[in-house]
Scaffold this motif. Sequence first.
Motif, PDB file in Angstrom:
ATOM      1  N   ALA A   1       0.832  -1.211   0.000  1.00 14.06           N
ATOM      2  CA  ALA A   1       0.000   0.000   0.000  1.00 14.06           C
ATOM      3  C   ALA A   1       0.864   1.258   0.000  1.00 14.06           C
ATOM      4  CB  ALA A   1      -0.930   0.000   1.209  1.00 14.06           C
ATOM      5  N   GLY A   2       1.941   1.236   0.778  1.00 10.76           N
ATOM      6  CA  GLY A   2       2.854   2.371   0.793  1.00 10.76           C
ATOM      7  C   GLY A   2       3.525   2.583  -0.559  1.00 10.76           C
ATOM      8  N   ILE A   3       3.942   1.486  -1.188  1.00  5.91           N
ATOM      9  CA  ILE A   3       4.550   1.574  -2.525  1.00  5.91           C
ATOM     10  C   ILE A   3       3.559   2.176  -3.516  1.00  5.91           C
ATOM     11  CG2 ILE A   3       5.431   0.225  -4.468  1.00  5.91           C
ATOM     12  CD1 ILE A   3       6.456  -1.813  -2.378  1.00  5.91           C
ATOM     13  N   ILE A   4       2.309   1.721  -3.454  1.00  8.09           N
ATOM     14  CA  ILE A   4       1.276   2.207  -4.373  1.00  8.09           C
ATOM     15  C   ILE A   4       1.082   3.711  -4.231  1.00  8.09           C
ATOM     16  CG2 ILE A   4      -1.217   2.177  -4.778  1.00  8.09           C
ATOM     17  CD1 ILE A   4      -1.067  -0.887  -4.271  1.00  8.09           C
ATOM     18  N   LEU A   5       1.005   4.193  -2.996  1.00 10.79           N
ATOM     19  CA  LEU A   5       0.806   5.627  -2.776  1.00 10.79           C
ATOM     20  C   LEU A   5       2.006   6.440  -3.257  1.00 10.79           C
ATOM     21  CD1 LEU A   5      -0.850   5.589   0.772  1.00 10.79           C
ATOM     22  CD2 LEU A   5      -1.912   6.339  -1.377  1.00 10.79           C
ATOM     23  N   ILE A   6       3.189   5.972  -2.930  1.00 10.01           N
ATOM     24  CA  ILE A   6       4.395   6.724  -3.293  1.00 10.01           C
ATOM     25  C   ILE A   6       4.582   6.759  -4.803  1.00 10.01           C
ATOM     26  CG2 ILE A   6       6.921   6.692  -3.194  1.00 10.01           C
ATOM     27  CD1 ILE A   6       6.627   5.674  -0.289  1.00 10.01           C
ATOM     28  N   ARG A   7       4.518   5.588  -5.428  1.00 11.58           N
ATOM     29  CA  ARG A   7       4.720   5.552  -6.879  1.00 11.58           C
ATOM     30  C   ARG A   7       3.520   6.141  -7.617  1.00 11.58           C
ATOM     31  NH1 ARG A   7       7.236   0.706  -9.740  1.00 11.58           N
ATOM     32  NH2 ARG A   7       8.113   2.425 -10.923  1.00 11.58           N
ATOM     33  N   GLY A   8       2.326   6.063  -7.016  1.00  9.90           N
ATOM     34  CA  GLY A   8       1.151   6.646  -7.646  1.00  9.90           C
ATOM     35  C   GLY A   8       1.279   8.140  -7.826  1.00  9.90           C
ATOM     36  N   PHE A   9       1.758   8.825  -6.785  1.00 15.53           N
ATOM     37  CA  PHE A   9       1.893  10.281  -6.872  1.00 15.53           C
ATOM     38  C   PHE A   9       3.196  10.696  -7.553  1.00 15.53           C
ATOM     39  CE2 PHE A   9      -1.659  10.348  -4.010  1.00 15.53           C
ATOM     40  CZ  PHE A   9      -2.256  11.586  -4.235  1.00 15.53           C
ATOM     41  N   ALA A  10       4.306  10.008  -7.242  1.00 13.77           N
ATOM     42  CA  ALA A  10       5.588  10.384  -7.841  1.00 13.77           C
ATOM     43  C   ALA A  10       5.641  10.036  -9.326  1.00 13.77           C
ATOM     44  CB  ALA A  10       6.731   9.702  -7.101  1.00 13.77           C
ATOM     45  N   GLY A  11       5.117   8.850  -9.685  1.00 18.28           N
ATOM     46  CA  GLY A  11       5.119   8.424 -11.078  1.00 18.28           C
ATOM     47  C   GLY A  11       3.869   8.862 -11.824  1.00 18.28           C
ATOM     48  N   GLY A  12       2.698   8.479 -11.299  1.00 14.73           N
ATOM     49  CA  GLY A  12       1.439   8.835 -11.942  1.00 14.73           C
ATOM     50  C   GLY A  12       1.128  10.310 -11.855  1.00 14.73           C
ATOM     51  N   GLY A  13       1.678  10.985 -10.845  1.00 13.00           N
ATOM     52  CA  GLY A  13       1.458  12.414 -10.698  1.00 13.00           C
ATOM     53  C   GLY A  13       2.513  13.223 -11.418  1.00 13.00           C
ATOM     54  N   ILE A  14       3.702  13.312 -10.827  1.00  9.74           N
ATOM     55  CA  ILE A  14       4.740  14.177 -11.383  1.00  9.74           C
ATOM     56  C   ILE A  14       5.200  13.710 -12.762  1.00  9.74           C
ATOM     57  CG2 ILE A  14       7.142  14.894 -11.090  1.00  9.74           C
ATOM     58  CD1 ILE A  14       6.604  15.221  -8.139  1.00  9.74           C
ATOM     59  N   ASN A  15       5.605  12.451 -12.888  1.00 11.78           N
ATOM     60  CA  ASN A  15       6.166  11.995 -14.168  1.00 11.78           C
ATOM     61  C   ASN A  15       5.148  12.018 -15.300  1.00 11.78           C
ATOM     62  OD1 ASN A  15       8.523  11.607 -12.782  1.00 11.78           O
ATOM     63  ND2 ASN A  15       8.753   9.447 -13.302  1.00 11.78           N
ATOM     64  N   MET A  16       3.943  11.532 -15.030  1.00  9.31           N
ATOM     65  CA  MET A  16       2.961  11.403 -16.096  1.00  9.31           C
ATOM     66  C   MET A  16       2.284  12.720 -16.463  1.00  9.31           C
ATOM     67  SD  MET A  16       1.044   7.754 -15.580  1.00  9.31           S
ATOM     68  CE  MET A  16       1.922   6.213 -15.821  1.00  9.31           C
ATOM     69  N   THR A  17       2.413  13.742 -15.646  1.00  6.01           N
ATOM     70  CA  THR A  17       1.811  15.036 -15.986  1.00  6.01           C
ATOM     71  C   THR A  17       2.825  16.009 -16.576  1.00  6.01           C
ATOM     72  OG1 THR A  17       2.163  15.941 -13.760  1.00  6.01           O
ATOM     73  CG2 THR A  17       0.075  14.812 -14.164  1.00  6.01           C
TER      74      THR A  17
END
Length: 423
Positions: A14-30
Amino acid sequence: MKKTGLHYCWLVLAGIILIRGFAGGGINMTSGLFLAPVAADIGVGIGSLSIYLSITSVVMVLWLPTAGKLINKYDIRIMAIVGAVLQALSFAALGLMDSVYAWYLLAVPTAMGASIVVSLLGPILINRWFVKNAGLMLGIQMAFVGLFGAVLQPFTSVLIAAEGWRYSYFIIGGMTFVVIIGAALLLLRNKPEDKGLLPYGADLEDRGEGTAEKTSGQESIEIPEKEAIRSASFVLLLLFMIAITGVGVFTQHIPTFGGTRGLTIEETGKALAFASVGNAIGSIAIGVISDRIGSLKTCFGIIGLGLITVVGFMISGHSFIVFGLLSFVHGLVTSGIMVLAPILTITFYGKKDYEKIYAKVSMGAPLASIILIPVYGFIYDLTKNYTLVLAGMILLLLIAAFCITAGWKKRCTAAGCPAFRTK
């Protein structure tokens, strides 16, 4: 060491999902959504601005091996916090800048942070905490990166249109920072031994009920880092990563490419969301399929989908529905990059020096970004279309097919690692 109740690995996941969700899905993908409005506002071409993404990739290539060693040495929570400070706060600071050189400068700490929280943290922790269905777990965490992107990309495009790119940098960077810090402190733990546990599924392995890869004996190899990086298979695997990532980084140009098809920024934001949904579905599917049929056949499937997507982009018209569908399939292709890299690393070299070897295999992705993201931008600046870019992507897919085929034949075994030429 046997415990009852919920295994702590699920909280780590769950921690991995939140961290990679915002760092990857948020910053990188936007990041791609900011290129056109920022370039227009500060008075530079998209190709010139895209250089900052290449600088990010250069730094990642140089930093990834060191980051892998630091993660192996220090507590993962400390490393996640360091990554948040470097990546998220640097991204937020872009909202204060007026010169393209500021993007070039801040690309350095952004890349150092992303190397930790986006590239390495998830696969390394999953390898530590999961023995059973590791491919599926890698797929699940990547799927959530795509799902977070599917929400945050249209949110960001609307935010940019309504409030401007500066405010949007503050919001996305600030949210990511808060989430990473909270998830790291509350959910992450370094290794199962820290909680008095075995990795999830280790008891099944002890009874001979491990995964298909374990049954095949491939995972029993233990190749040292020095031997692995000097092998033919490592060079071919690295080239495969460069080629397949060269196709994946086109995601950064989908907003601009959509503009050449007459789509609005809101429509291209939705198309990126479709790509993220495809990434999410593909991540889980690739993890499951790889566990069932093996990583080689899965690689060929991804390459085939990539060819379909690129040809579709070349002949597509101005329909948003068609563009969105192709973006979705492109998301399926890009999902394979981060899911297959750790699977192939373990398959080729085992777990002995996995963290160090995987950090070096991961260099293939930023190496592709270093050259191809700005090259795609400069080609667009010169031709005002992406025809040559799409033709080049077909060539990259053919190179990827050759490299993974040859690399699989040259992969390491218990007897050692074959060279390019055998006597």
